[in-house]
Design a protein around this motif. Structure first.
Motif, PDB file in Angstrom:
ATOM      1  N   ARG A 151      29.237 -18.171  10.753  1.00 43.56           N
ATOM      2  CA  ARG A 151      29.148 -19.288   9.816  1.00 43.56           C
ATOM      3  C   ARG A 151      28.543 -20.508  10.492  1.00 43.56           C
ATOM      4  O   ARG A 151      27.671 -21.187   9.927  1.00 43.56           O
ATOM      5  CB  ARG A 151      30.536 -19.631   9.271  1.00 43.56           C
ATOM      6  N   ILE A 152      28.995 -20.792  11.719  1.00 41.11           N
ATOM      7  CA  ILE A 152      28.490 -21.969  12.437  1.00 41.11           C
ATOM      8  C   ILE A 152      27.019 -21.791  12.797  1.00 41.11           C
ATOM      9  O   ILE A 152      26.210 -22.717  12.668  1.00 41.11           O
ATOM     10  CB  ILE A 152      29.347 -22.226  13.690  1.00 41.11           C
ATOM     11  N   ARG A 153      26.641 -20.585  13.249  1.00 38.77           N
ATOM     12  CA  ARG A 153      25.235 -20.345  13.575  1.00 38.77           C
ATOM     13  C   ARG A 153      24.347 -20.538  12.341  1.00 38.77           C
ATOM     14  O   ARG A 153      23.268 -21.128  12.427  1.00 38.77           O
ATOM     15  CB  ARG A 153      25.062 -18.927  14.136  1.00 38.77           C
ATOM     16  N   THR A 154      24.823 -20.056  11.195  1.00 37.88           N
ATOM     17  CA  THR A 154      24.055 -20.202   9.963  1.00 37.88           C
ATOM     18  C   THR A 154      23.886 -21.671   9.602  1.00 37.88           C
ATOM     19  O   THR A 154      22.789 -22.111   9.216  1.00 37.88           O
ATOM     20  CB  THR A 154      24.751 -19.450   8.808  1.00 37.88           C
ATOM     21  N   GLU A 155      24.969 -22.448   9.722  1.00 44.52           N
ATOM     22  CA  GLU A 155      24.895 -23.879   9.407  1.00 44.52           C
ATOM     23  C   GLU A 155      23.921 -24.602  10.332  1.00 44.52           C
ATOM     24  O   GLU A 155      23.146 -25.465   9.892  1.00 44.52           O
ATOM     25  CB  GLU A 155      26.290 -24.505   9.516  1.00 44.52           C
ATOM     26  N   VAL A 156      23.969 -24.245  11.633  1.00 37.29           N
ATOM     27  CA  VAL A 156      23.069 -24.895  12.593  1.00 37.29           C
ATOM     28  C   VAL A 156      21.619 -24.525  12.302  1.00 37.29           C
ATOM     29  O   VAL A 156      20.717 -25.383  12.319  1.00 37.29           O
ATOM     30  CB  VAL A 156      23.456 -24.502  14.033  1.00 37.29           C
ATOM     31  N   ARG A 157      21.354 -23.230  12.032  1.00 42.76           N
ATOM     32  CA  ARG A 157      19.982 -22.802  11.726  1.00 42.76           C
ATOM     33  C   ARG A 157      19.444 -23.517  10.481  1.00 42.76           C
ATOM     34  O   ARG A 157      18.292 -23.956  10.444  1.00 42.76           O
ATOM     35  CB  ARG A 157      19.930 -21.281  11.532  1.00 42.76           C
ATOM     36  N   THR A 158      20.303 -23.624   9.451  1.00 47.97           N
ATOM     37  CA  THR A 158      19.891 -24.292   8.219  1.00 47.97           C
ATOM     38  C   THR A 158      19.557 -25.759   8.478  1.00 47.97           C
ATOM     39  O   THR A 158      18.546 -26.291   7.991  1.00 47.97           O
ATOM     40  CB  THR A 158      21.001 -24.185   7.155  1.00 47.97           C
ATOM     41  N   ALA A 159      20.425 -26.427   9.274  1.00 53.98           N
ATOM     42  CA  ALA A 159      20.192 -27.846   9.581  1.00 53.98           C
ATOM     43  C   ALA A 159      18.932 -28.029  10.408  1.00 53.98           C
ATOM     44  O   ALA A 159      18.160 -28.979  10.188  1.00 53.98           O
ATOM     45  CB  ALA A 159      21.407 -28.414  10.313  1.00 53.98           C
ATOM     46  N   LEU A 160      18.680 -27.117  11.353  1.00 54.58           N
ATOM     47  CA  LEU A 160      17.471 -27.214  12.178  1.00 54.58           C
ATOM     48  C   LEU A 160      16.218 -26.978  11.335  1.00 54.58           C
ATOM     49  O   LEU A 160      15.204 -27.688  11.492  1.00 54.58           O
ATOM     50  CB  LEU A 160      17.534 -26.200  13.324  1.00 54.58           C
ATOM     51  N   ASP A 161      16.279 -25.970  10.470  1.00 58.99           N
ATOM     52  CA  ASP A 161      15.119 -25.702   9.604  1.00 58.99           C
ATOM     53  C   ASP A 161      14.787 -26.924   8.748  1.00 58.99           C
ATOM     54  O   ASP A 161      13.616 -27.267   8.571  1.00 58.99           O
ATOM     55  CB  ASP A 161      15.416 -24.499   8.696  1.00 58.99           C
ATOM     56  N   HIS A 162      15.839 -27.580   8.240  1.00 62.66           N
ATOM     57  CA  HIS A 162      15.625 -28.785   7.429  1.00 62.66           C
ATOM     58  C   HIS A 162      14.995 -29.890   8.266  1.00 62.66           C
ATOM     59  O   HIS A 162      14.027 -30.550   7.839  1.00 62.66           O
ATOM     60  CB  HIS A 162      16.955 -29.257   6.853  1.00 62.66           C
ATOM     61  N   ALA A 163      15.541 -30.098   9.477  1.00 67.08           N
ATOM     62  CA  ALA A 163      15.033 -31.181  10.333  1.00 67.08           C
ATOM     63  C   ALA A 163      13.587 -30.926  10.765  1.00 67.08           C
ATOM     64  O   ALA A 163      12.746 -31.834  10.752  1.00 67.08           O
ATOM     65  CB  ALA A 163      15.936 -31.344  11.547  1.00 67.08           C
ATOM     66  N   LEU A 164      13.282 -29.676  11.136  1.00 59.81           N
ATOM     67  CA  LEU A 164      11.947 -29.365  11.646  1.00 59.81           C
ATOM     68  C   LEU A 164      10.883 -29.363  10.548  1.00 59.81           C
ATOM     69  O   LEU A 164       9.683 -29.442  10.843  1.00 59.81           O
ATOM     70  CB  LEU A 164      11.969 -28.012  12.358  1.00 59.81           C
ATOM     71  N   ALA A 165      11.333 -29.280   9.310  1.00 59.69           N
ATOM     72  CA  ALA A 165      10.384 -29.352   8.196  1.00 59.69           C
ATOM     73  C   ALA A 165       9.938 -30.787   7.919  1.00 59.69           C
ATOM     74  O   ALA A 165       8.954 -31.011   7.203  1.00 59.69           O
ATOM     75  CB  ALA A 165      11.016 -28.753   6.938  1.00 59.69           C
ATOM     76  N   LEU A 166      10.648 -31.734   8.484  1.00 54.37           N
ATOM     77  CA  LEU A 166      10.302 -33.144   8.294  1.00 54.37           C
ATOM     78  C   LEU A 166       9.214 -33.550   9.288  1.00 54.37           C
ATOM     79  O   LEU A 166       9.054 -32.922  10.344  1.00 54.37           O
ATOM     80  CB  LEU A 166      11.553 -34.002   8.498  1.00 54.37           C
ATOM     81  N   PRO A 167       8.456 -34.598   8.998  1.00 54.54           N
ATOM     82  CA  PRO A 167       7.409 -35.054   9.929  1.00 54.54           C
ATOM     83  C   PRO A 167       7.987 -35.320  11.320  1.00 54.54           C
ATOM     84  O   PRO A 167       9.068 -35.898  11.463  1.00 54.54           O
ATOM     85  CB  PRO A 167       6.907 -36.347   9.270  1.00 54.54           C
ATOM     86  N   SER A 168       7.261 -34.879  12.336  1.00 56.53           N
ATOM     87  CA  SER A 168       7.782 -34.916  13.703  1.00 56.53           C
ATOM     88  C   SER A 168       8.110 -36.318  14.199  1.00 56.53           C
ATOM     89  O   SER A 168       9.002 -36.490  15.032  1.00 56.53           O
ATOM     90  CB  SER A 168       6.790 -34.256  14.658  1.00 56.53           C
ATOM     91  N   ASP A 169       7.383 -37.322  13.719  1.00 60.10           N
ATOM     92  CA  ASP A 169       7.621 -38.679  14.198  1.00 60.10           C
ATOM     93  C   ASP A 169       8.377 -39.538  13.187  1.00 60.10           C
ATOM     94  O   ASP A 169       8.374 -40.758  13.271  1.00 60.10           O
ATOM     95  CB  ASP A 169       6.289 -39.355  14.546  1.00 60.10           C
ATOM     96  N   SER A 170       9.065 -38.869  12.254  1.00 57.68           N
ATOM     97  CA  SER A 170       9.732 -39.620  11.192  1.00 57.68           C
ATOM     98  C   SER A 170      11.159 -39.994  11.561  1.00 57.68           C
ATOM     99  O   SER A 170      11.833 -39.300  12.346  1.00 57.68           O
ATOM    100  CB  SER A 170       9.752 -38.804   9.895  1.00 57.68           C
ATOM    101  N   ASP A 171      11.623 -41.086  10.980  1.00 60.32           N
ATOM    102  CA  ASP A 171      13.023 -41.488  11.152  1.00 60.32           C
ATOM    103  C   ASP A 171      13.952 -40.449  10.533  1.00 60.32           C
ATOM    104  O   ASP A 171      15.072 -40.251  11.008  1.00 60.32           O
ATOM    105  CB  ASP A 171      13.260 -42.855  10.502  1.00 60.32           C
ATOM    106  N   GLU A 172      13.464 -39.794   9.463  1.00 61.29           N
ATOM    107  CA  GLU A 172      14.297 -38.801   8.784  1.00 61.29           C
ATOM    108  C   GLU A 172      14.616 -37.625   9.706  1.00 61.29           C
ATOM    109  O   GLU A 172      15.746 -37.138   9.748  1.00 61.29           O
ATOM    110  CB  GLU A 172      13.593 -38.298   7.516  1.00 61.29           C
TER     111      GLU A 172
END
Length: 203
Positions: A151-172
Motif C-alpha cells: 500500500r505504501i509503495r503504491t502511494e509513493v509511486r502515485t505521488a511521484l508520478d504526479h510530481a514528475l508530470a509537473l514542469p521540472s522547474d515549477s513550484d508545484e
C-alpha cells in the motif's frame, strides 16, 4: 495510565504480568508506551522470580544485543505476548547495542541490576529504562505486513508520478516532492519501516 497501574497491583501477579505484556504489543502509540512499561516493570518486580530472570538477562547478555533480544522475546512469549525470535537481524542488534552504550554513558548499568537493592530508586530507574530500551527497539524493528508495504509503495509511486508530470522547474513540483518527503506529525512504531519498505521487508 491509571488502568495499567491498577493491573500492576493485582494480587494475581502472573495474570497482571500477562495482561500488561499483551498491552505492550497492543499499544498503538509510542507516546504512552513508557507509561504501560512502567506498570509492567512494577508487576515484574513484585514477582521475585520474574524480576531476577530479567536482571540475569541483562547481566548475561549485556554485551550480546542479539542474544538479549532473543531472551527478551522468549520471556515475553512465555508471558503470552508475541513469539520468541529465532533470529535477530543486524539492524535491530545494532540499535540495541547503541542504546545500551548510551545508557552506560549516562551512568545506568543494566548489567548491574542484580547487585542493586530491588526496592531502591536506582534499581527502579535502571530496571525500567532497560526494559523500555529493548522492547521499544523490538517494536520499532517490526517489518510492515506485505499488504501494508505494498500500500505504501503504491502511494509513493502515485505521488511521484504526479510530481514528475509537473514542469521540472515549477513550484508545484517542488511542493509535491516536499510533501512526499515531509515527516509525519505523529510518531509511529512503523516510522522506520515506512521509511524503507523495500521488497522482502513484509511479513
Amino acid at each position: 495510565m491509571a488502568a495499567a497501574a491498577e493491573i500492576a497491583q493485582m494480587r494475581d501477579q502472573a495474570w497482571a504480568v500477562r495482561e500488561l505484556a499483551q498491552a505492550l504489543d497492543r499499544e498503538p502509540s509510542p507516546d504512552t508506551f513508557a507509561d504501560i512499561t512502567g506498570s509492567f516493570c512494577d508487576a515484574l518486580c513484585r514477582d521475585r522470580a520474574m524480576r531476577e530472570r530479567v536482571e540475569r538477562m541483562f547481566a548475561v547478555h549485556g554485551d550480546e544485543p542479539a542474544a538479549l533480544v532473543q531472551a527478551w522475546s522468549a520471556f515475553l512469549a512465555e508471558c503470552g505476548s508475541g513469539t520468541a525470535m529465532d533470529a535477530v537481524d543486524d539492524d535491530l542488534a545494532d540499535d540495541v547495542r547503541r542504546r545500551l552504550h548510551r545508557l552506560r554513558r549516562q551512568g545506568l548499568q543494566p548489567g548491574e541490576l542484580s547487585r542493586m537493592r530491588p526496592d531502591s530508586f536506582a534499581h527502579t530507574v535502571a530496571f525500567g529504562t532497560a526494559v523500555v530500551l529493548v522492547h521499544d527497539a523490538v517494536r520499532r524493528s517490526a517489518p510492515l505486513s506485505r499488504d501494508e508495504a505494498e500500500r505504501i509503495r503504491t502511494e509513493v509511486r502515485t505521488a511521484l508520478d504526479h510530481a514528475l508530470a509537473l514542469p521540472s522547474d515549477s513550484d508545484e513540483r517542488t511542493a509535491a516532492l516536499s510533501r512526499l518527503a515531509a515527516p509525519v506529525d505523529d510518531q509511529s512504531w512503523a516510522d522506520r519501516a515506512v521509511a524503507g519498505p523495500g521488497p522482502g521487508r513484509g511479513r
